[in-house]
Design a protein around this motif. Structure first.
Motif, PDB file in Angstrom:
ATOM      1  N   UNK A   1       0.858  -1.183   0.000  1.00 27.60           N
ATOM      2  CA  UNK A   1       0.000   0.000   0.000  1.00 27.60           C
ATOM      3  C   UNK A   1       0.895   1.235   0.000  1.00 27.60           C
ATOM      4  N   UNK A   2       0.609   2.156  -0.927  1.00 30.79           N
ATOM      5  CA  UNK A   2       1.394   3.381  -1.021  1.00 30.79           C
ATOM      6  C   UNK A   2       0.470   4.594  -0.950  1.00 30.79           C
ATOM      7  N   UNK A   3       1.039   5.686  -0.468  1.00 25.27           N
ATOM      8  CA  UNK A   3       0.372   6.985  -0.491  1.00 25.27           C
ATOM      9  C   UNK A   3       1.384   7.964  -1.054  1.00 25.27           C
ATOM     10  N   UNK A   4       1.014   8.655  -2.125  1.00 22.64           N
ATOM     11  CA  UNK A   4       1.925   9.576  -2.805  1.00 22.64           C
ATOM     12  C   UNK A   4       3.265   8.909  -3.113  1.00 22.64           C
ATOM     13  N   UNK A   5       3.195   7.709  -3.648  1.00 15.13           N
ATOM     14  CA  UNK A   5       4.331   6.921  -4.110  1.00 15.13           C
ATOM     15  C   UNK A   5       5.301   6.480  -3.007  1.00 15.13           C
ATOM     16  N   UNK A   6       4.878   6.523  -1.762  1.00 15.86           N
ATOM     17  CA  UNK A   6       5.686   6.039  -0.629  1.00 15.86           C
ATOM     18  C   UNK A   6       4.896   4.975   0.108  1.00 15.86           C
ATOM     19  N   UNK A   7       5.602   3.974   0.644  1.00 18.90           N
ATOM     20  CA  UNK A   7       4.930   2.971   1.468  1.00 18.90           C
ATOM     21  C   UNK A   7       4.275   3.661   2.660  1.00 18.90           C
ATOM     22  N   UNK A   8       3.058   3.263   2.971  1.00 17.20           N
ATOM     23  CA  UNK A   8       2.412   3.828   4.160  1.00 17.20           C
ATOM     24  C   UNK A   8       2.955   3.140   5.407  1.00 17.20           C
ATOM     25  N   UNK A   9       2.716   3.743   6.550  1.00 14.88           N
ATOM     26  CA  UNK A   9       2.943   3.072   7.827  1.00 14.88           C
ATOM     27  C   UNK A   9       1.685   2.266   8.083  1.00 14.88           C
ATOM     28  N   UNK A  10       1.734   1.007   7.781  1.00  8.38           N
ATOM     29  CA  UNK A  10       0.547   0.146   7.823  1.00  8.38           C
ATOM     30  C   UNK A  10       0.334  -0.433   9.217  1.00  8.38           C
ATOM     31  N   UNK A  11       0.044   0.436  10.171  1.00 10.09           N
ATOM     32  CA  UNK A  11      -0.242  -0.036  11.519  1.00 10.09           C
ATOM     33  C   UNK A  11      -1.611  -0.695  11.540  1.00 10.09           C
ATOM     34  N   UNK A  12      -1.720  -1.772  12.273  1.00 12.28           N
ATOM     35  CA  UNK A  12      -3.005  -2.435  12.427  1.00 12.28           C
ATOM     36  C   UNK A  12      -3.083  -3.017  13.829  1.00 12.28           C
ATOM     37  N   UNK A  13      -4.274  -3.425  14.211  1.00 14.89           N
ATOM     38  CA  UNK A  13      -4.482  -3.941  15.570  1.00 14.89           C
ATOM     39  C   UNK A  13      -5.476  -5.084  15.512  1.00 14.89           C
ATOM     40  N   UNK A  14      -5.460  -5.882  16.555  1.00 15.46           N
ATOM     41  CA  UNK A  14      -6.321  -7.068  16.557  1.00 15.46           C
ATOM     42  C   UNK A  14      -7.782  -6.725  16.777  1.00 15.46           C
ATOM     43  N   UNK A  15      -8.066  -5.670  17.511  1.00 19.38           N
ATOM     44  CA  UNK A  15      -9.447  -5.315  17.825  1.00 19.38           C
ATOM     45  C   UNK A  15      -9.596  -3.808  17.838  1.00 19.38           C
ATOM     46  N   UNK A  16     -10.580  -3.326  17.083  1.00 18.17           N
ATOM     47  CA  UNK A  16     -10.864  -1.896  17.143  1.00 18.17           C
ATOM     48  C   UNK A  16     -11.715  -1.640  18.393  1.00 18.17           C
ATOM     49  N   UNK A  17     -11.664  -0.440  18.891  1.00 18.00           N
ATOM     50  CA  UNK A  17     -12.364  -0.140  20.143  1.00 18.00           C
ATOM     51  C   UNK A  17     -13.476   0.858  19.986  1.00 18.00           C
ATOM     52  N   UNK A  18     -14.017   1.024  18.794  1.00 10.14           N
ATOM     53  CA  UNK A  18     -15.102   1.965  18.567  1.00 10.14           C
ATOM     54  C   UNK A  18     -14.671   3.163  17.762  1.00 10.14           C
ATOM     55  N   UNK A  19     -13.480   3.670  18.065  1.00  4.86           N
ATOM     56  CA  UNK A  19     -13.008   4.866  17.382  1.00  4.86           C
ATOM     57  C   UNK A  19     -11.488   4.886  17.442  1.00  4.86           C
ATOM     58  N   UNK A  20     -10.842   5.168  16.336  1.00  5.54           N
ATOM     59  CA  UNK A  20      -9.386   5.306  16.354  1.00  5.54           C
ATOM     60  C   UNK A  20      -9.041   6.766  16.631  1.00  5.54           C
ATOM     61  N   UNK A  21      -7.762   7.062  16.740  1.00  3.66           N
ATOM     62  CA  UNK A  21      -7.312   8.428  16.995  1.00  3.66           C
ATOM     63  C   UNK A  21      -6.231   8.787  15.993  1.00  3.66           C
ATOM     64  N   UNK A  22      -5.953  10.063  15.863  1.00  2.00           N
ATOM     65  CA  UNK A  22      -4.867  10.501  15.000  1.00  2.00           C
ATOM     66  C   UNK A  22      -3.559   9.909  15.517  1.00  2.00           C
ATOM     67  N   UNK A  23      -2.686   9.493  14.609  1.00  5.54           N
ATOM     68  CA  UNK A  23      -1.443   8.813  14.976  1.00  5.54           C
ATOM     69  C   UNK A  23      -0.622   9.620  15.971  1.00  5.54           C
ATOM     70  N   UNK A  24      -0.515  10.924  15.767  1.00 11.18           N
ATOM     71  CA  UNK A  24       0.325  11.742  16.647  1.00 11.18           C
ATOM     72  C   UNK A  24      -0.263  11.901  18.047  1.00 11.18           C
TER      73      UNK A  24
END
Length: 188
Positions: A131-154
């Motif tokens: 997966x790329x964004x603007x021709x760069x590999x994304x930081x493909x973070x993932x998790x085993x269980x979502x908790x209702x709402x994610x947050x901004x990475x920073x």
């Protein structure tokens, strides 16, 4: 181990199978590829050197959990995300002799013990896809269980913001997981 060398003679030992059909094992676990043994203080480090697709065959099953053949497209998506994460994190441990840790610090890697034929087929079926964004590999973070709402990475980690790592509502899609809801109690 003597003076930072194995048996005082070798800086490292590479163990490879005699043929392409042979498999290496250590501690009751089987591994594809080669095993690199290097001194680490007064102990030894054992590092599995393995091709990306074979690595993913030992990563995707424990990361995605229990799935059935009807979940093939989800497994393919997980394989692409895991491959993207792996490729994007090569060389991340400056000065260390490995690229990935085999636990939740990176991705769970458990060698051949966890391989599932249809998951291996999904890995092979997506070979080379990332997966790329603007021709760069994304930081493909993932998790085993979502908790209702994610947050901004920073807001979560000391990582730079990215337009594809923004807060999002997961619409309860993970409510099937035993980790979706939890309870915490405190004594008086």
């Amino acid at each position: 181990l003597k003076h930072g060398r194995i048996d005082g003679k070798f800086d490292e030992i590479l163990v490879s199978p005699r043929s392409g059909r042979d498999i290496l094992s250590y501690g009751g676990h089987r591994y594809r590829g080669m095993l690199r043994i290097i001194p680490h203080g007064v102990a030894l480090r054992l590092i599995n050197i393995v091709h990306m697709e074979d690595y993913l065959k030992g990563v995707v099953p424990p990361e995605i959990g229990k799935v059935e053949s009807g979940d093939l497209e989800a497994v393919k998506a997980q394989a692409v995300a895991a491959r993207t994460y792996s490729m994007g994190h090569l060389g991340q441990y400056s000065g260390e002799p490995y690229d990935m840790r085999c636990d939740v610090a990176d991705q769970l890697y458990q060698g051949m013990e966890v391989e599932v034929p249809f998951i291996s087929e999904a890995v092979e079926g997506t070979r080379g896809f990332v997966i790329k964004f603007e021709d760069e590999l994304i930081n493909a973070y993932y998790h085993s269980t979502c908790g209702g709402y994610t947050d901004d990475i920073e807001e979560v980690w000391d990582k730079p913001s990215a337009p594809y790592l923004r807060a999002a509502d997961d619409s309860g899609i993970c409510n099937w997981s035993k980790y979706f809801n939890w309870r915490e109690s405190y004594s008086a």
